[in-house]
Design an enzyme around this catalytic site. Sequence first.
Site, mmCIF file in Angstrom:
data_model
loop_
_atom_site.group_PDB
_atom_site.id
_atom_site.type_symbol
_atom_site.label_atom_id
_atom_site.label_comp_id
_atom_site.label_asym_id
_atom_site.label_seq_id
_atom_site.Cartn_x
_atom_site.Cartn_y
_atom_site.Cartn_z
ATOM 1 C CG HIS A 245 -0.368 -0.121 2.527
ATOM 2 N ND1 HIS A 245 -1.107 -0.402 3.651
ATOM 3 C CD2 HIS A 245 0.906 -0.007 2.962
ATOM 4 C CE1 HIS A 245 -0.318 -0.448 4.705
ATOM 5 N NE2 HIS A 245 0.909 -0.203 4.312
ATOM 6 C CG ASN A 246 -0.042 4.213 1.559
ATOM 7 O OD1 ASN A 246 -1.168 4.287 1.082
ATOM 8 N ND2 ASN A 246 0.171 4.129 2.860
#
Length: 343
Positions: A245-246
């Site tokens: 994620h991210n």
Amino acid sequence: MPDPRFYEDLGPVPLAELAKLGGADLPAGADGARLIRAAAVLAHAGPDTVTFLTDRKHLPGLARLEGACFVQARDASVLPDGCIPLVTRNPHGAYALAAQTLHRPRAVGSDAIAPDVVLEPGVELGAGVVLGPGVKVGRGTRIGPNAVVGAGVAIGRECDIGANVTLGFALLGDRVRILAGAVIGEPGFGATAGAQGLIDIPQLGRVIIQDGVTIGANTTIDRGAFDDTVIGENTKIDNLVQIAHNVRVGRNCVMAAHTGISGSVEIGEGAQFGGRAGVADHVTIGAGARVGAAAGVMKDIPAGETWGGMPARPIRHWLKETAWLARMANRRGPDGKGAGNDA
């Protein structure tokens, strides 16, 4: 606010209710009836949101913080006057519970093809394809058998989505190619301690895949925790790659099979990764950098440099160290035996 195409808002919820849920104390004089509409990270917090603070490195950005914030007692005094401190022993866990209360991912639904799906001319759907509510598919795109496209997903034109692909919480550009079995947009790996054990931290972001990207078979790309996971234009990703994620990947990058990119990594344009390379979280890989096969990157790599080894370091240093170790292992001692030979 989380993208309403992908998440339902369950609020508003009174501040007192969220405080109780997170085991937090409301300060004297605070309005417990104040309505909170969304959970947000510090960078996106507003007057009707709840956030959390656990790391003091974020203090410089707090001057205009509004709404409410879960904090430990030692940090309550650093919040500005416009923000209500919710003092608790576990701010991150309290935030996770609040986010679960305020937001919910939209479901695919029971229809194989939802009634409000928008298909431009020339779209081809294989047997068993599932398209959730609000899905939009661009002209000339092909979706293979048994692919599942979750609620709100937008797919551009002339894309090729392979068999058994799962797409959720994602926006795809044009000419994107995703091979069989890839999974895009599942929750990132995030958990924190709670009173009854570990708590899943809601992942409220998206995946953005830009034009011309290729994603290999059985590769997984997690949606952002709150911000987006981004795969830049014309990047080529091999089979069996994991992107957490991210992560933000620049344009024209190449990743060979079994590469693993941890959360919140920033990758510049034109970076290259050999097979089984791994990158630790919050690391920055500069534009044009190259990471050798099976390297373990634990710190930032400047633009244009080539690193290898574990822990990864500039390739010349690693090669010199490897050669030196080989020489030392093969040296003969005073008894005529090799240093690495116990016989």
